[in-house]
Design a protein around this motif. Structure first.
Motif, short mmCIF file in Angstrom:
data_model
loop_
_atom_site.label_atom_id
_atom_site.label_comp_id
_atom_site.label_asym_id
_atom_site.label_seq_id
_atom_site.Cartn_x
_atom_site.Cartn_y
_atom_site.Cartn_z
N ASP A 109 0.86 -1.19 0.00
CA ASP A 109 0.00 0.00 0.00
C ASP A 109 0.89 1.23 0.00
O ASP A 109 1.62 1.47 0.95
CB ASP A 109 -0.88 -0.05 1.26
N GLY A 110 0.81 2.02 -1.07
CA GLY A 110 1.63 3.22 -1.18
C GLY A 110 0.97 4.46 -0.61
O GLY A 110 1.59 5.52 -0.55
N GLY A 111 -0.28 4.36 -0.16
CA GLY A 111 -0.96 5.52 0.43
C GLY A 111 -0.59 5.66 1.89
O GLY A 111 -0.56 4.70 2.63
N ALA A 114 -4.01 9.38 6.60
CA ALA A 114 -4.80 8.78 7.68
C ALA A 114 -6.14 8.25 7.17
O ALA A 114 -6.69 7.31 7.74
CB ALA A 114 -5.03 9.81 8.78
N ASN A 115 -6.67 8.84 6.09
CA ASN A 115 -7.97 8.43 5.56
C ASN A 115 -7.85 7.65 4.26
O ASN A 115 -8.81 7.51 3.52
CB ASN A 115 -8.86 9.66 5.33
N SER A 116 -6.65 7.14 3.95
CA SER A 116 -6.45 6.44 2.69
C SER A 116 -6.99 5.01 2.75
O SER A 116 -7.27 4.48 3.83
CB SER A 116 -4.96 6.42 2.33
N ALA A 149 -11.41 6.45 3.84
CA ALA A 149 -12.47 7.08 4.64
C ALA A 149 -12.81 8.45 4.08
O ALA A 149 -13.79 9.07 4.51
CB ALA A 149 -12.02 7.19 6.10
N ALA A 150 -12.01 8.92 3.13
CA ALA A 150 -12.26 10.19 2.45
C ALA A 150 -11.91 10.00 0.98
O ALA A 150 -11.20 9.07 0.61
CB ALA A 150 -11.39 11.30 3.06
N THR A 151 -12.42 10.86 0.13
CA THR A 151 -12.15 10.74 -1.30
C THR A 151 -10.68 11.06 -1.60
O THR A 151 -10.01 11.76 -0.84
CB THR A 151 -13.05 11.69 -2.10
N GLY A 152 -10.21 10.51 -2.70
CA GLY A 152 -8.83 10.76 -3.12
C GLY A 152 -8.27 9.59 -3.88
O GLY A 152 -8.96 8.60 -4.15
N GLY A 153 -7.01 9.69 -4.24
CA GLY A 153 -6.35 8.63 -4.98
C GLY A 153 -5.02 8.27 -4.35
O GLY A 153 -4.39 9.10 -3.69
N GLU A 154 -4.61 7.04 -4.54
CA GLU A 154 -3.33 6.57 -4.02
C GLU A 154 -2.83 5.42 -4.88
O GLU A 154 -3.60 4.78 -5.58
CB GLU A 154 -3.46 6.14 -2.58
N HIS A 170 3.86 -4.12 -9.87
CA HIS A 170 2.91 -3.47 -10.77
C HIS A 170 2.11 -2.46 -9.95
O HIS A 170 1.50 -2.81 -8.94
CB HIS A 170 1.96 -4.49 -11.40
N SER A 171 2.12 -1.22 -10.38
CA SER A 171 1.36 -0.19 -9.66
C SER A 171 -0.01 0.00 -10.29
O SER A 171 -0.19 -0.17 -11.50
CB SER A 171 2.12 1.14 -9.66
N TYR A 172 -0.96 0.30 -9.45
CA TYR A 172 -2.30 0.66 -9.90
C TYR A 172 -2.83 1.73 -8.96
O TYR A 172 -2.35 1.89 -7.83
CB TYR A 172 -3.23 -0.56 -9.98
N VAL A 173 -3.79 2.49 -9.42
CA VAL A 173 -4.34 3.58 -8.63
C VAL A 173 -5.67 3.16 -8.02
O VAL A 173 -6.56 2.65 -8.73
CB VAL A 173 -4.51 4.85 -9.49
N LEU A 174 -5.79 3.35 -6.72
CA LEU A 174 -7.06 3.18 -6.01
C LEU A 174 -7.65 4.58 -5.83
O LEU A 174 -7.04 5.43 -5.18
CB LEU A 174 -6.86 2.52 -4.65
#
Length: 178
Positions: A109-111, A114-116, A149-154, A170-174
């Motif tokens: 997990d690269g995020g 605190a809310n990722s 827990a909040a909007t955004g990307g990681e 392999h990276s992917y965006v959540l």
């Protein structure tokens, strides 16, 4: 010979050292194996026979170990709602040019917010960011991905092991949406 070379294997010696002659009774030939090296390359090996009176000449043969191709593991970019869970086993794509099955997966997990979003398993419902999670193929269905827990990307990562080599990460965006 190097540590990655091919070698002979017998029930009494699981790795016959290079340059070592081993006497094998003709009745035990079915119990002698040749194992390819752990890296691609060619090794010269030798064999000779004894007729009860004299040894024959050494006969050489080349054993070529084919290079392994690392597998490929991937997950498409994912979009989840806030705090939504998705089973990751259904998302992982795996291929191997040598047709080796996956023997292990790793997730990261690269995020770091605190809310990722994060990974969850039966042994840990909230894996901390920057932690490598080892998972056997049999347990892949027990890995879950949770939206933040909040909007955004990681950026999240996956890789696989074929018993010989690890794939590249392999990276992917959540992306977490409302």
């Amino acid at each position: 010979m190097s540590a990655t070379s091919a070698y002979f294997w017998t029930p009494t010696n699981s790795r016959v050292a290079a340059g070592t002659a081993v006497d094998i009774a003709a009745s035990d030939l079915a119990n002698v194996w040749v194992r390819g090296g752990t890296a691609g390359g060619t090794d010269t090996m030798y064999i000779r026979a004894f007729d009860g009176t004299a040894w024959g000449n050494w006969d050489s043969f080349a054993l070529t170990t084919l290079a392994n191709h690392a597998p490929v593991a991937s997950i498409n970019n994912q979009t989840l709602h806030v705090n939504e869970w998705s089973q990751i086993g259904n998302l992982v794509s795996y291929s191997d040019a040598d047709a080796h099955p996956a023997t292990q997966y790793q997730f990261w997990d690269g995020g770091s917010g605190a809310n990722s979003g994060y990974f969850g398993t039966p042994t840990n419902s909230h894996w901390a960011a920057s932690t490598v999670i080892d998972v056997s193929p049999a347990d892949l269905s027990n890995v879950w991905l949770r939206g933040g827990a909040a909007t955004g990307g990681e950026t999240m990562y996956v890789r696989a092991f074929d018993g010989i080599d690890w794939s590249a990460w392999h990276s992917y965006v959540l992306t977490t949406i409302v």
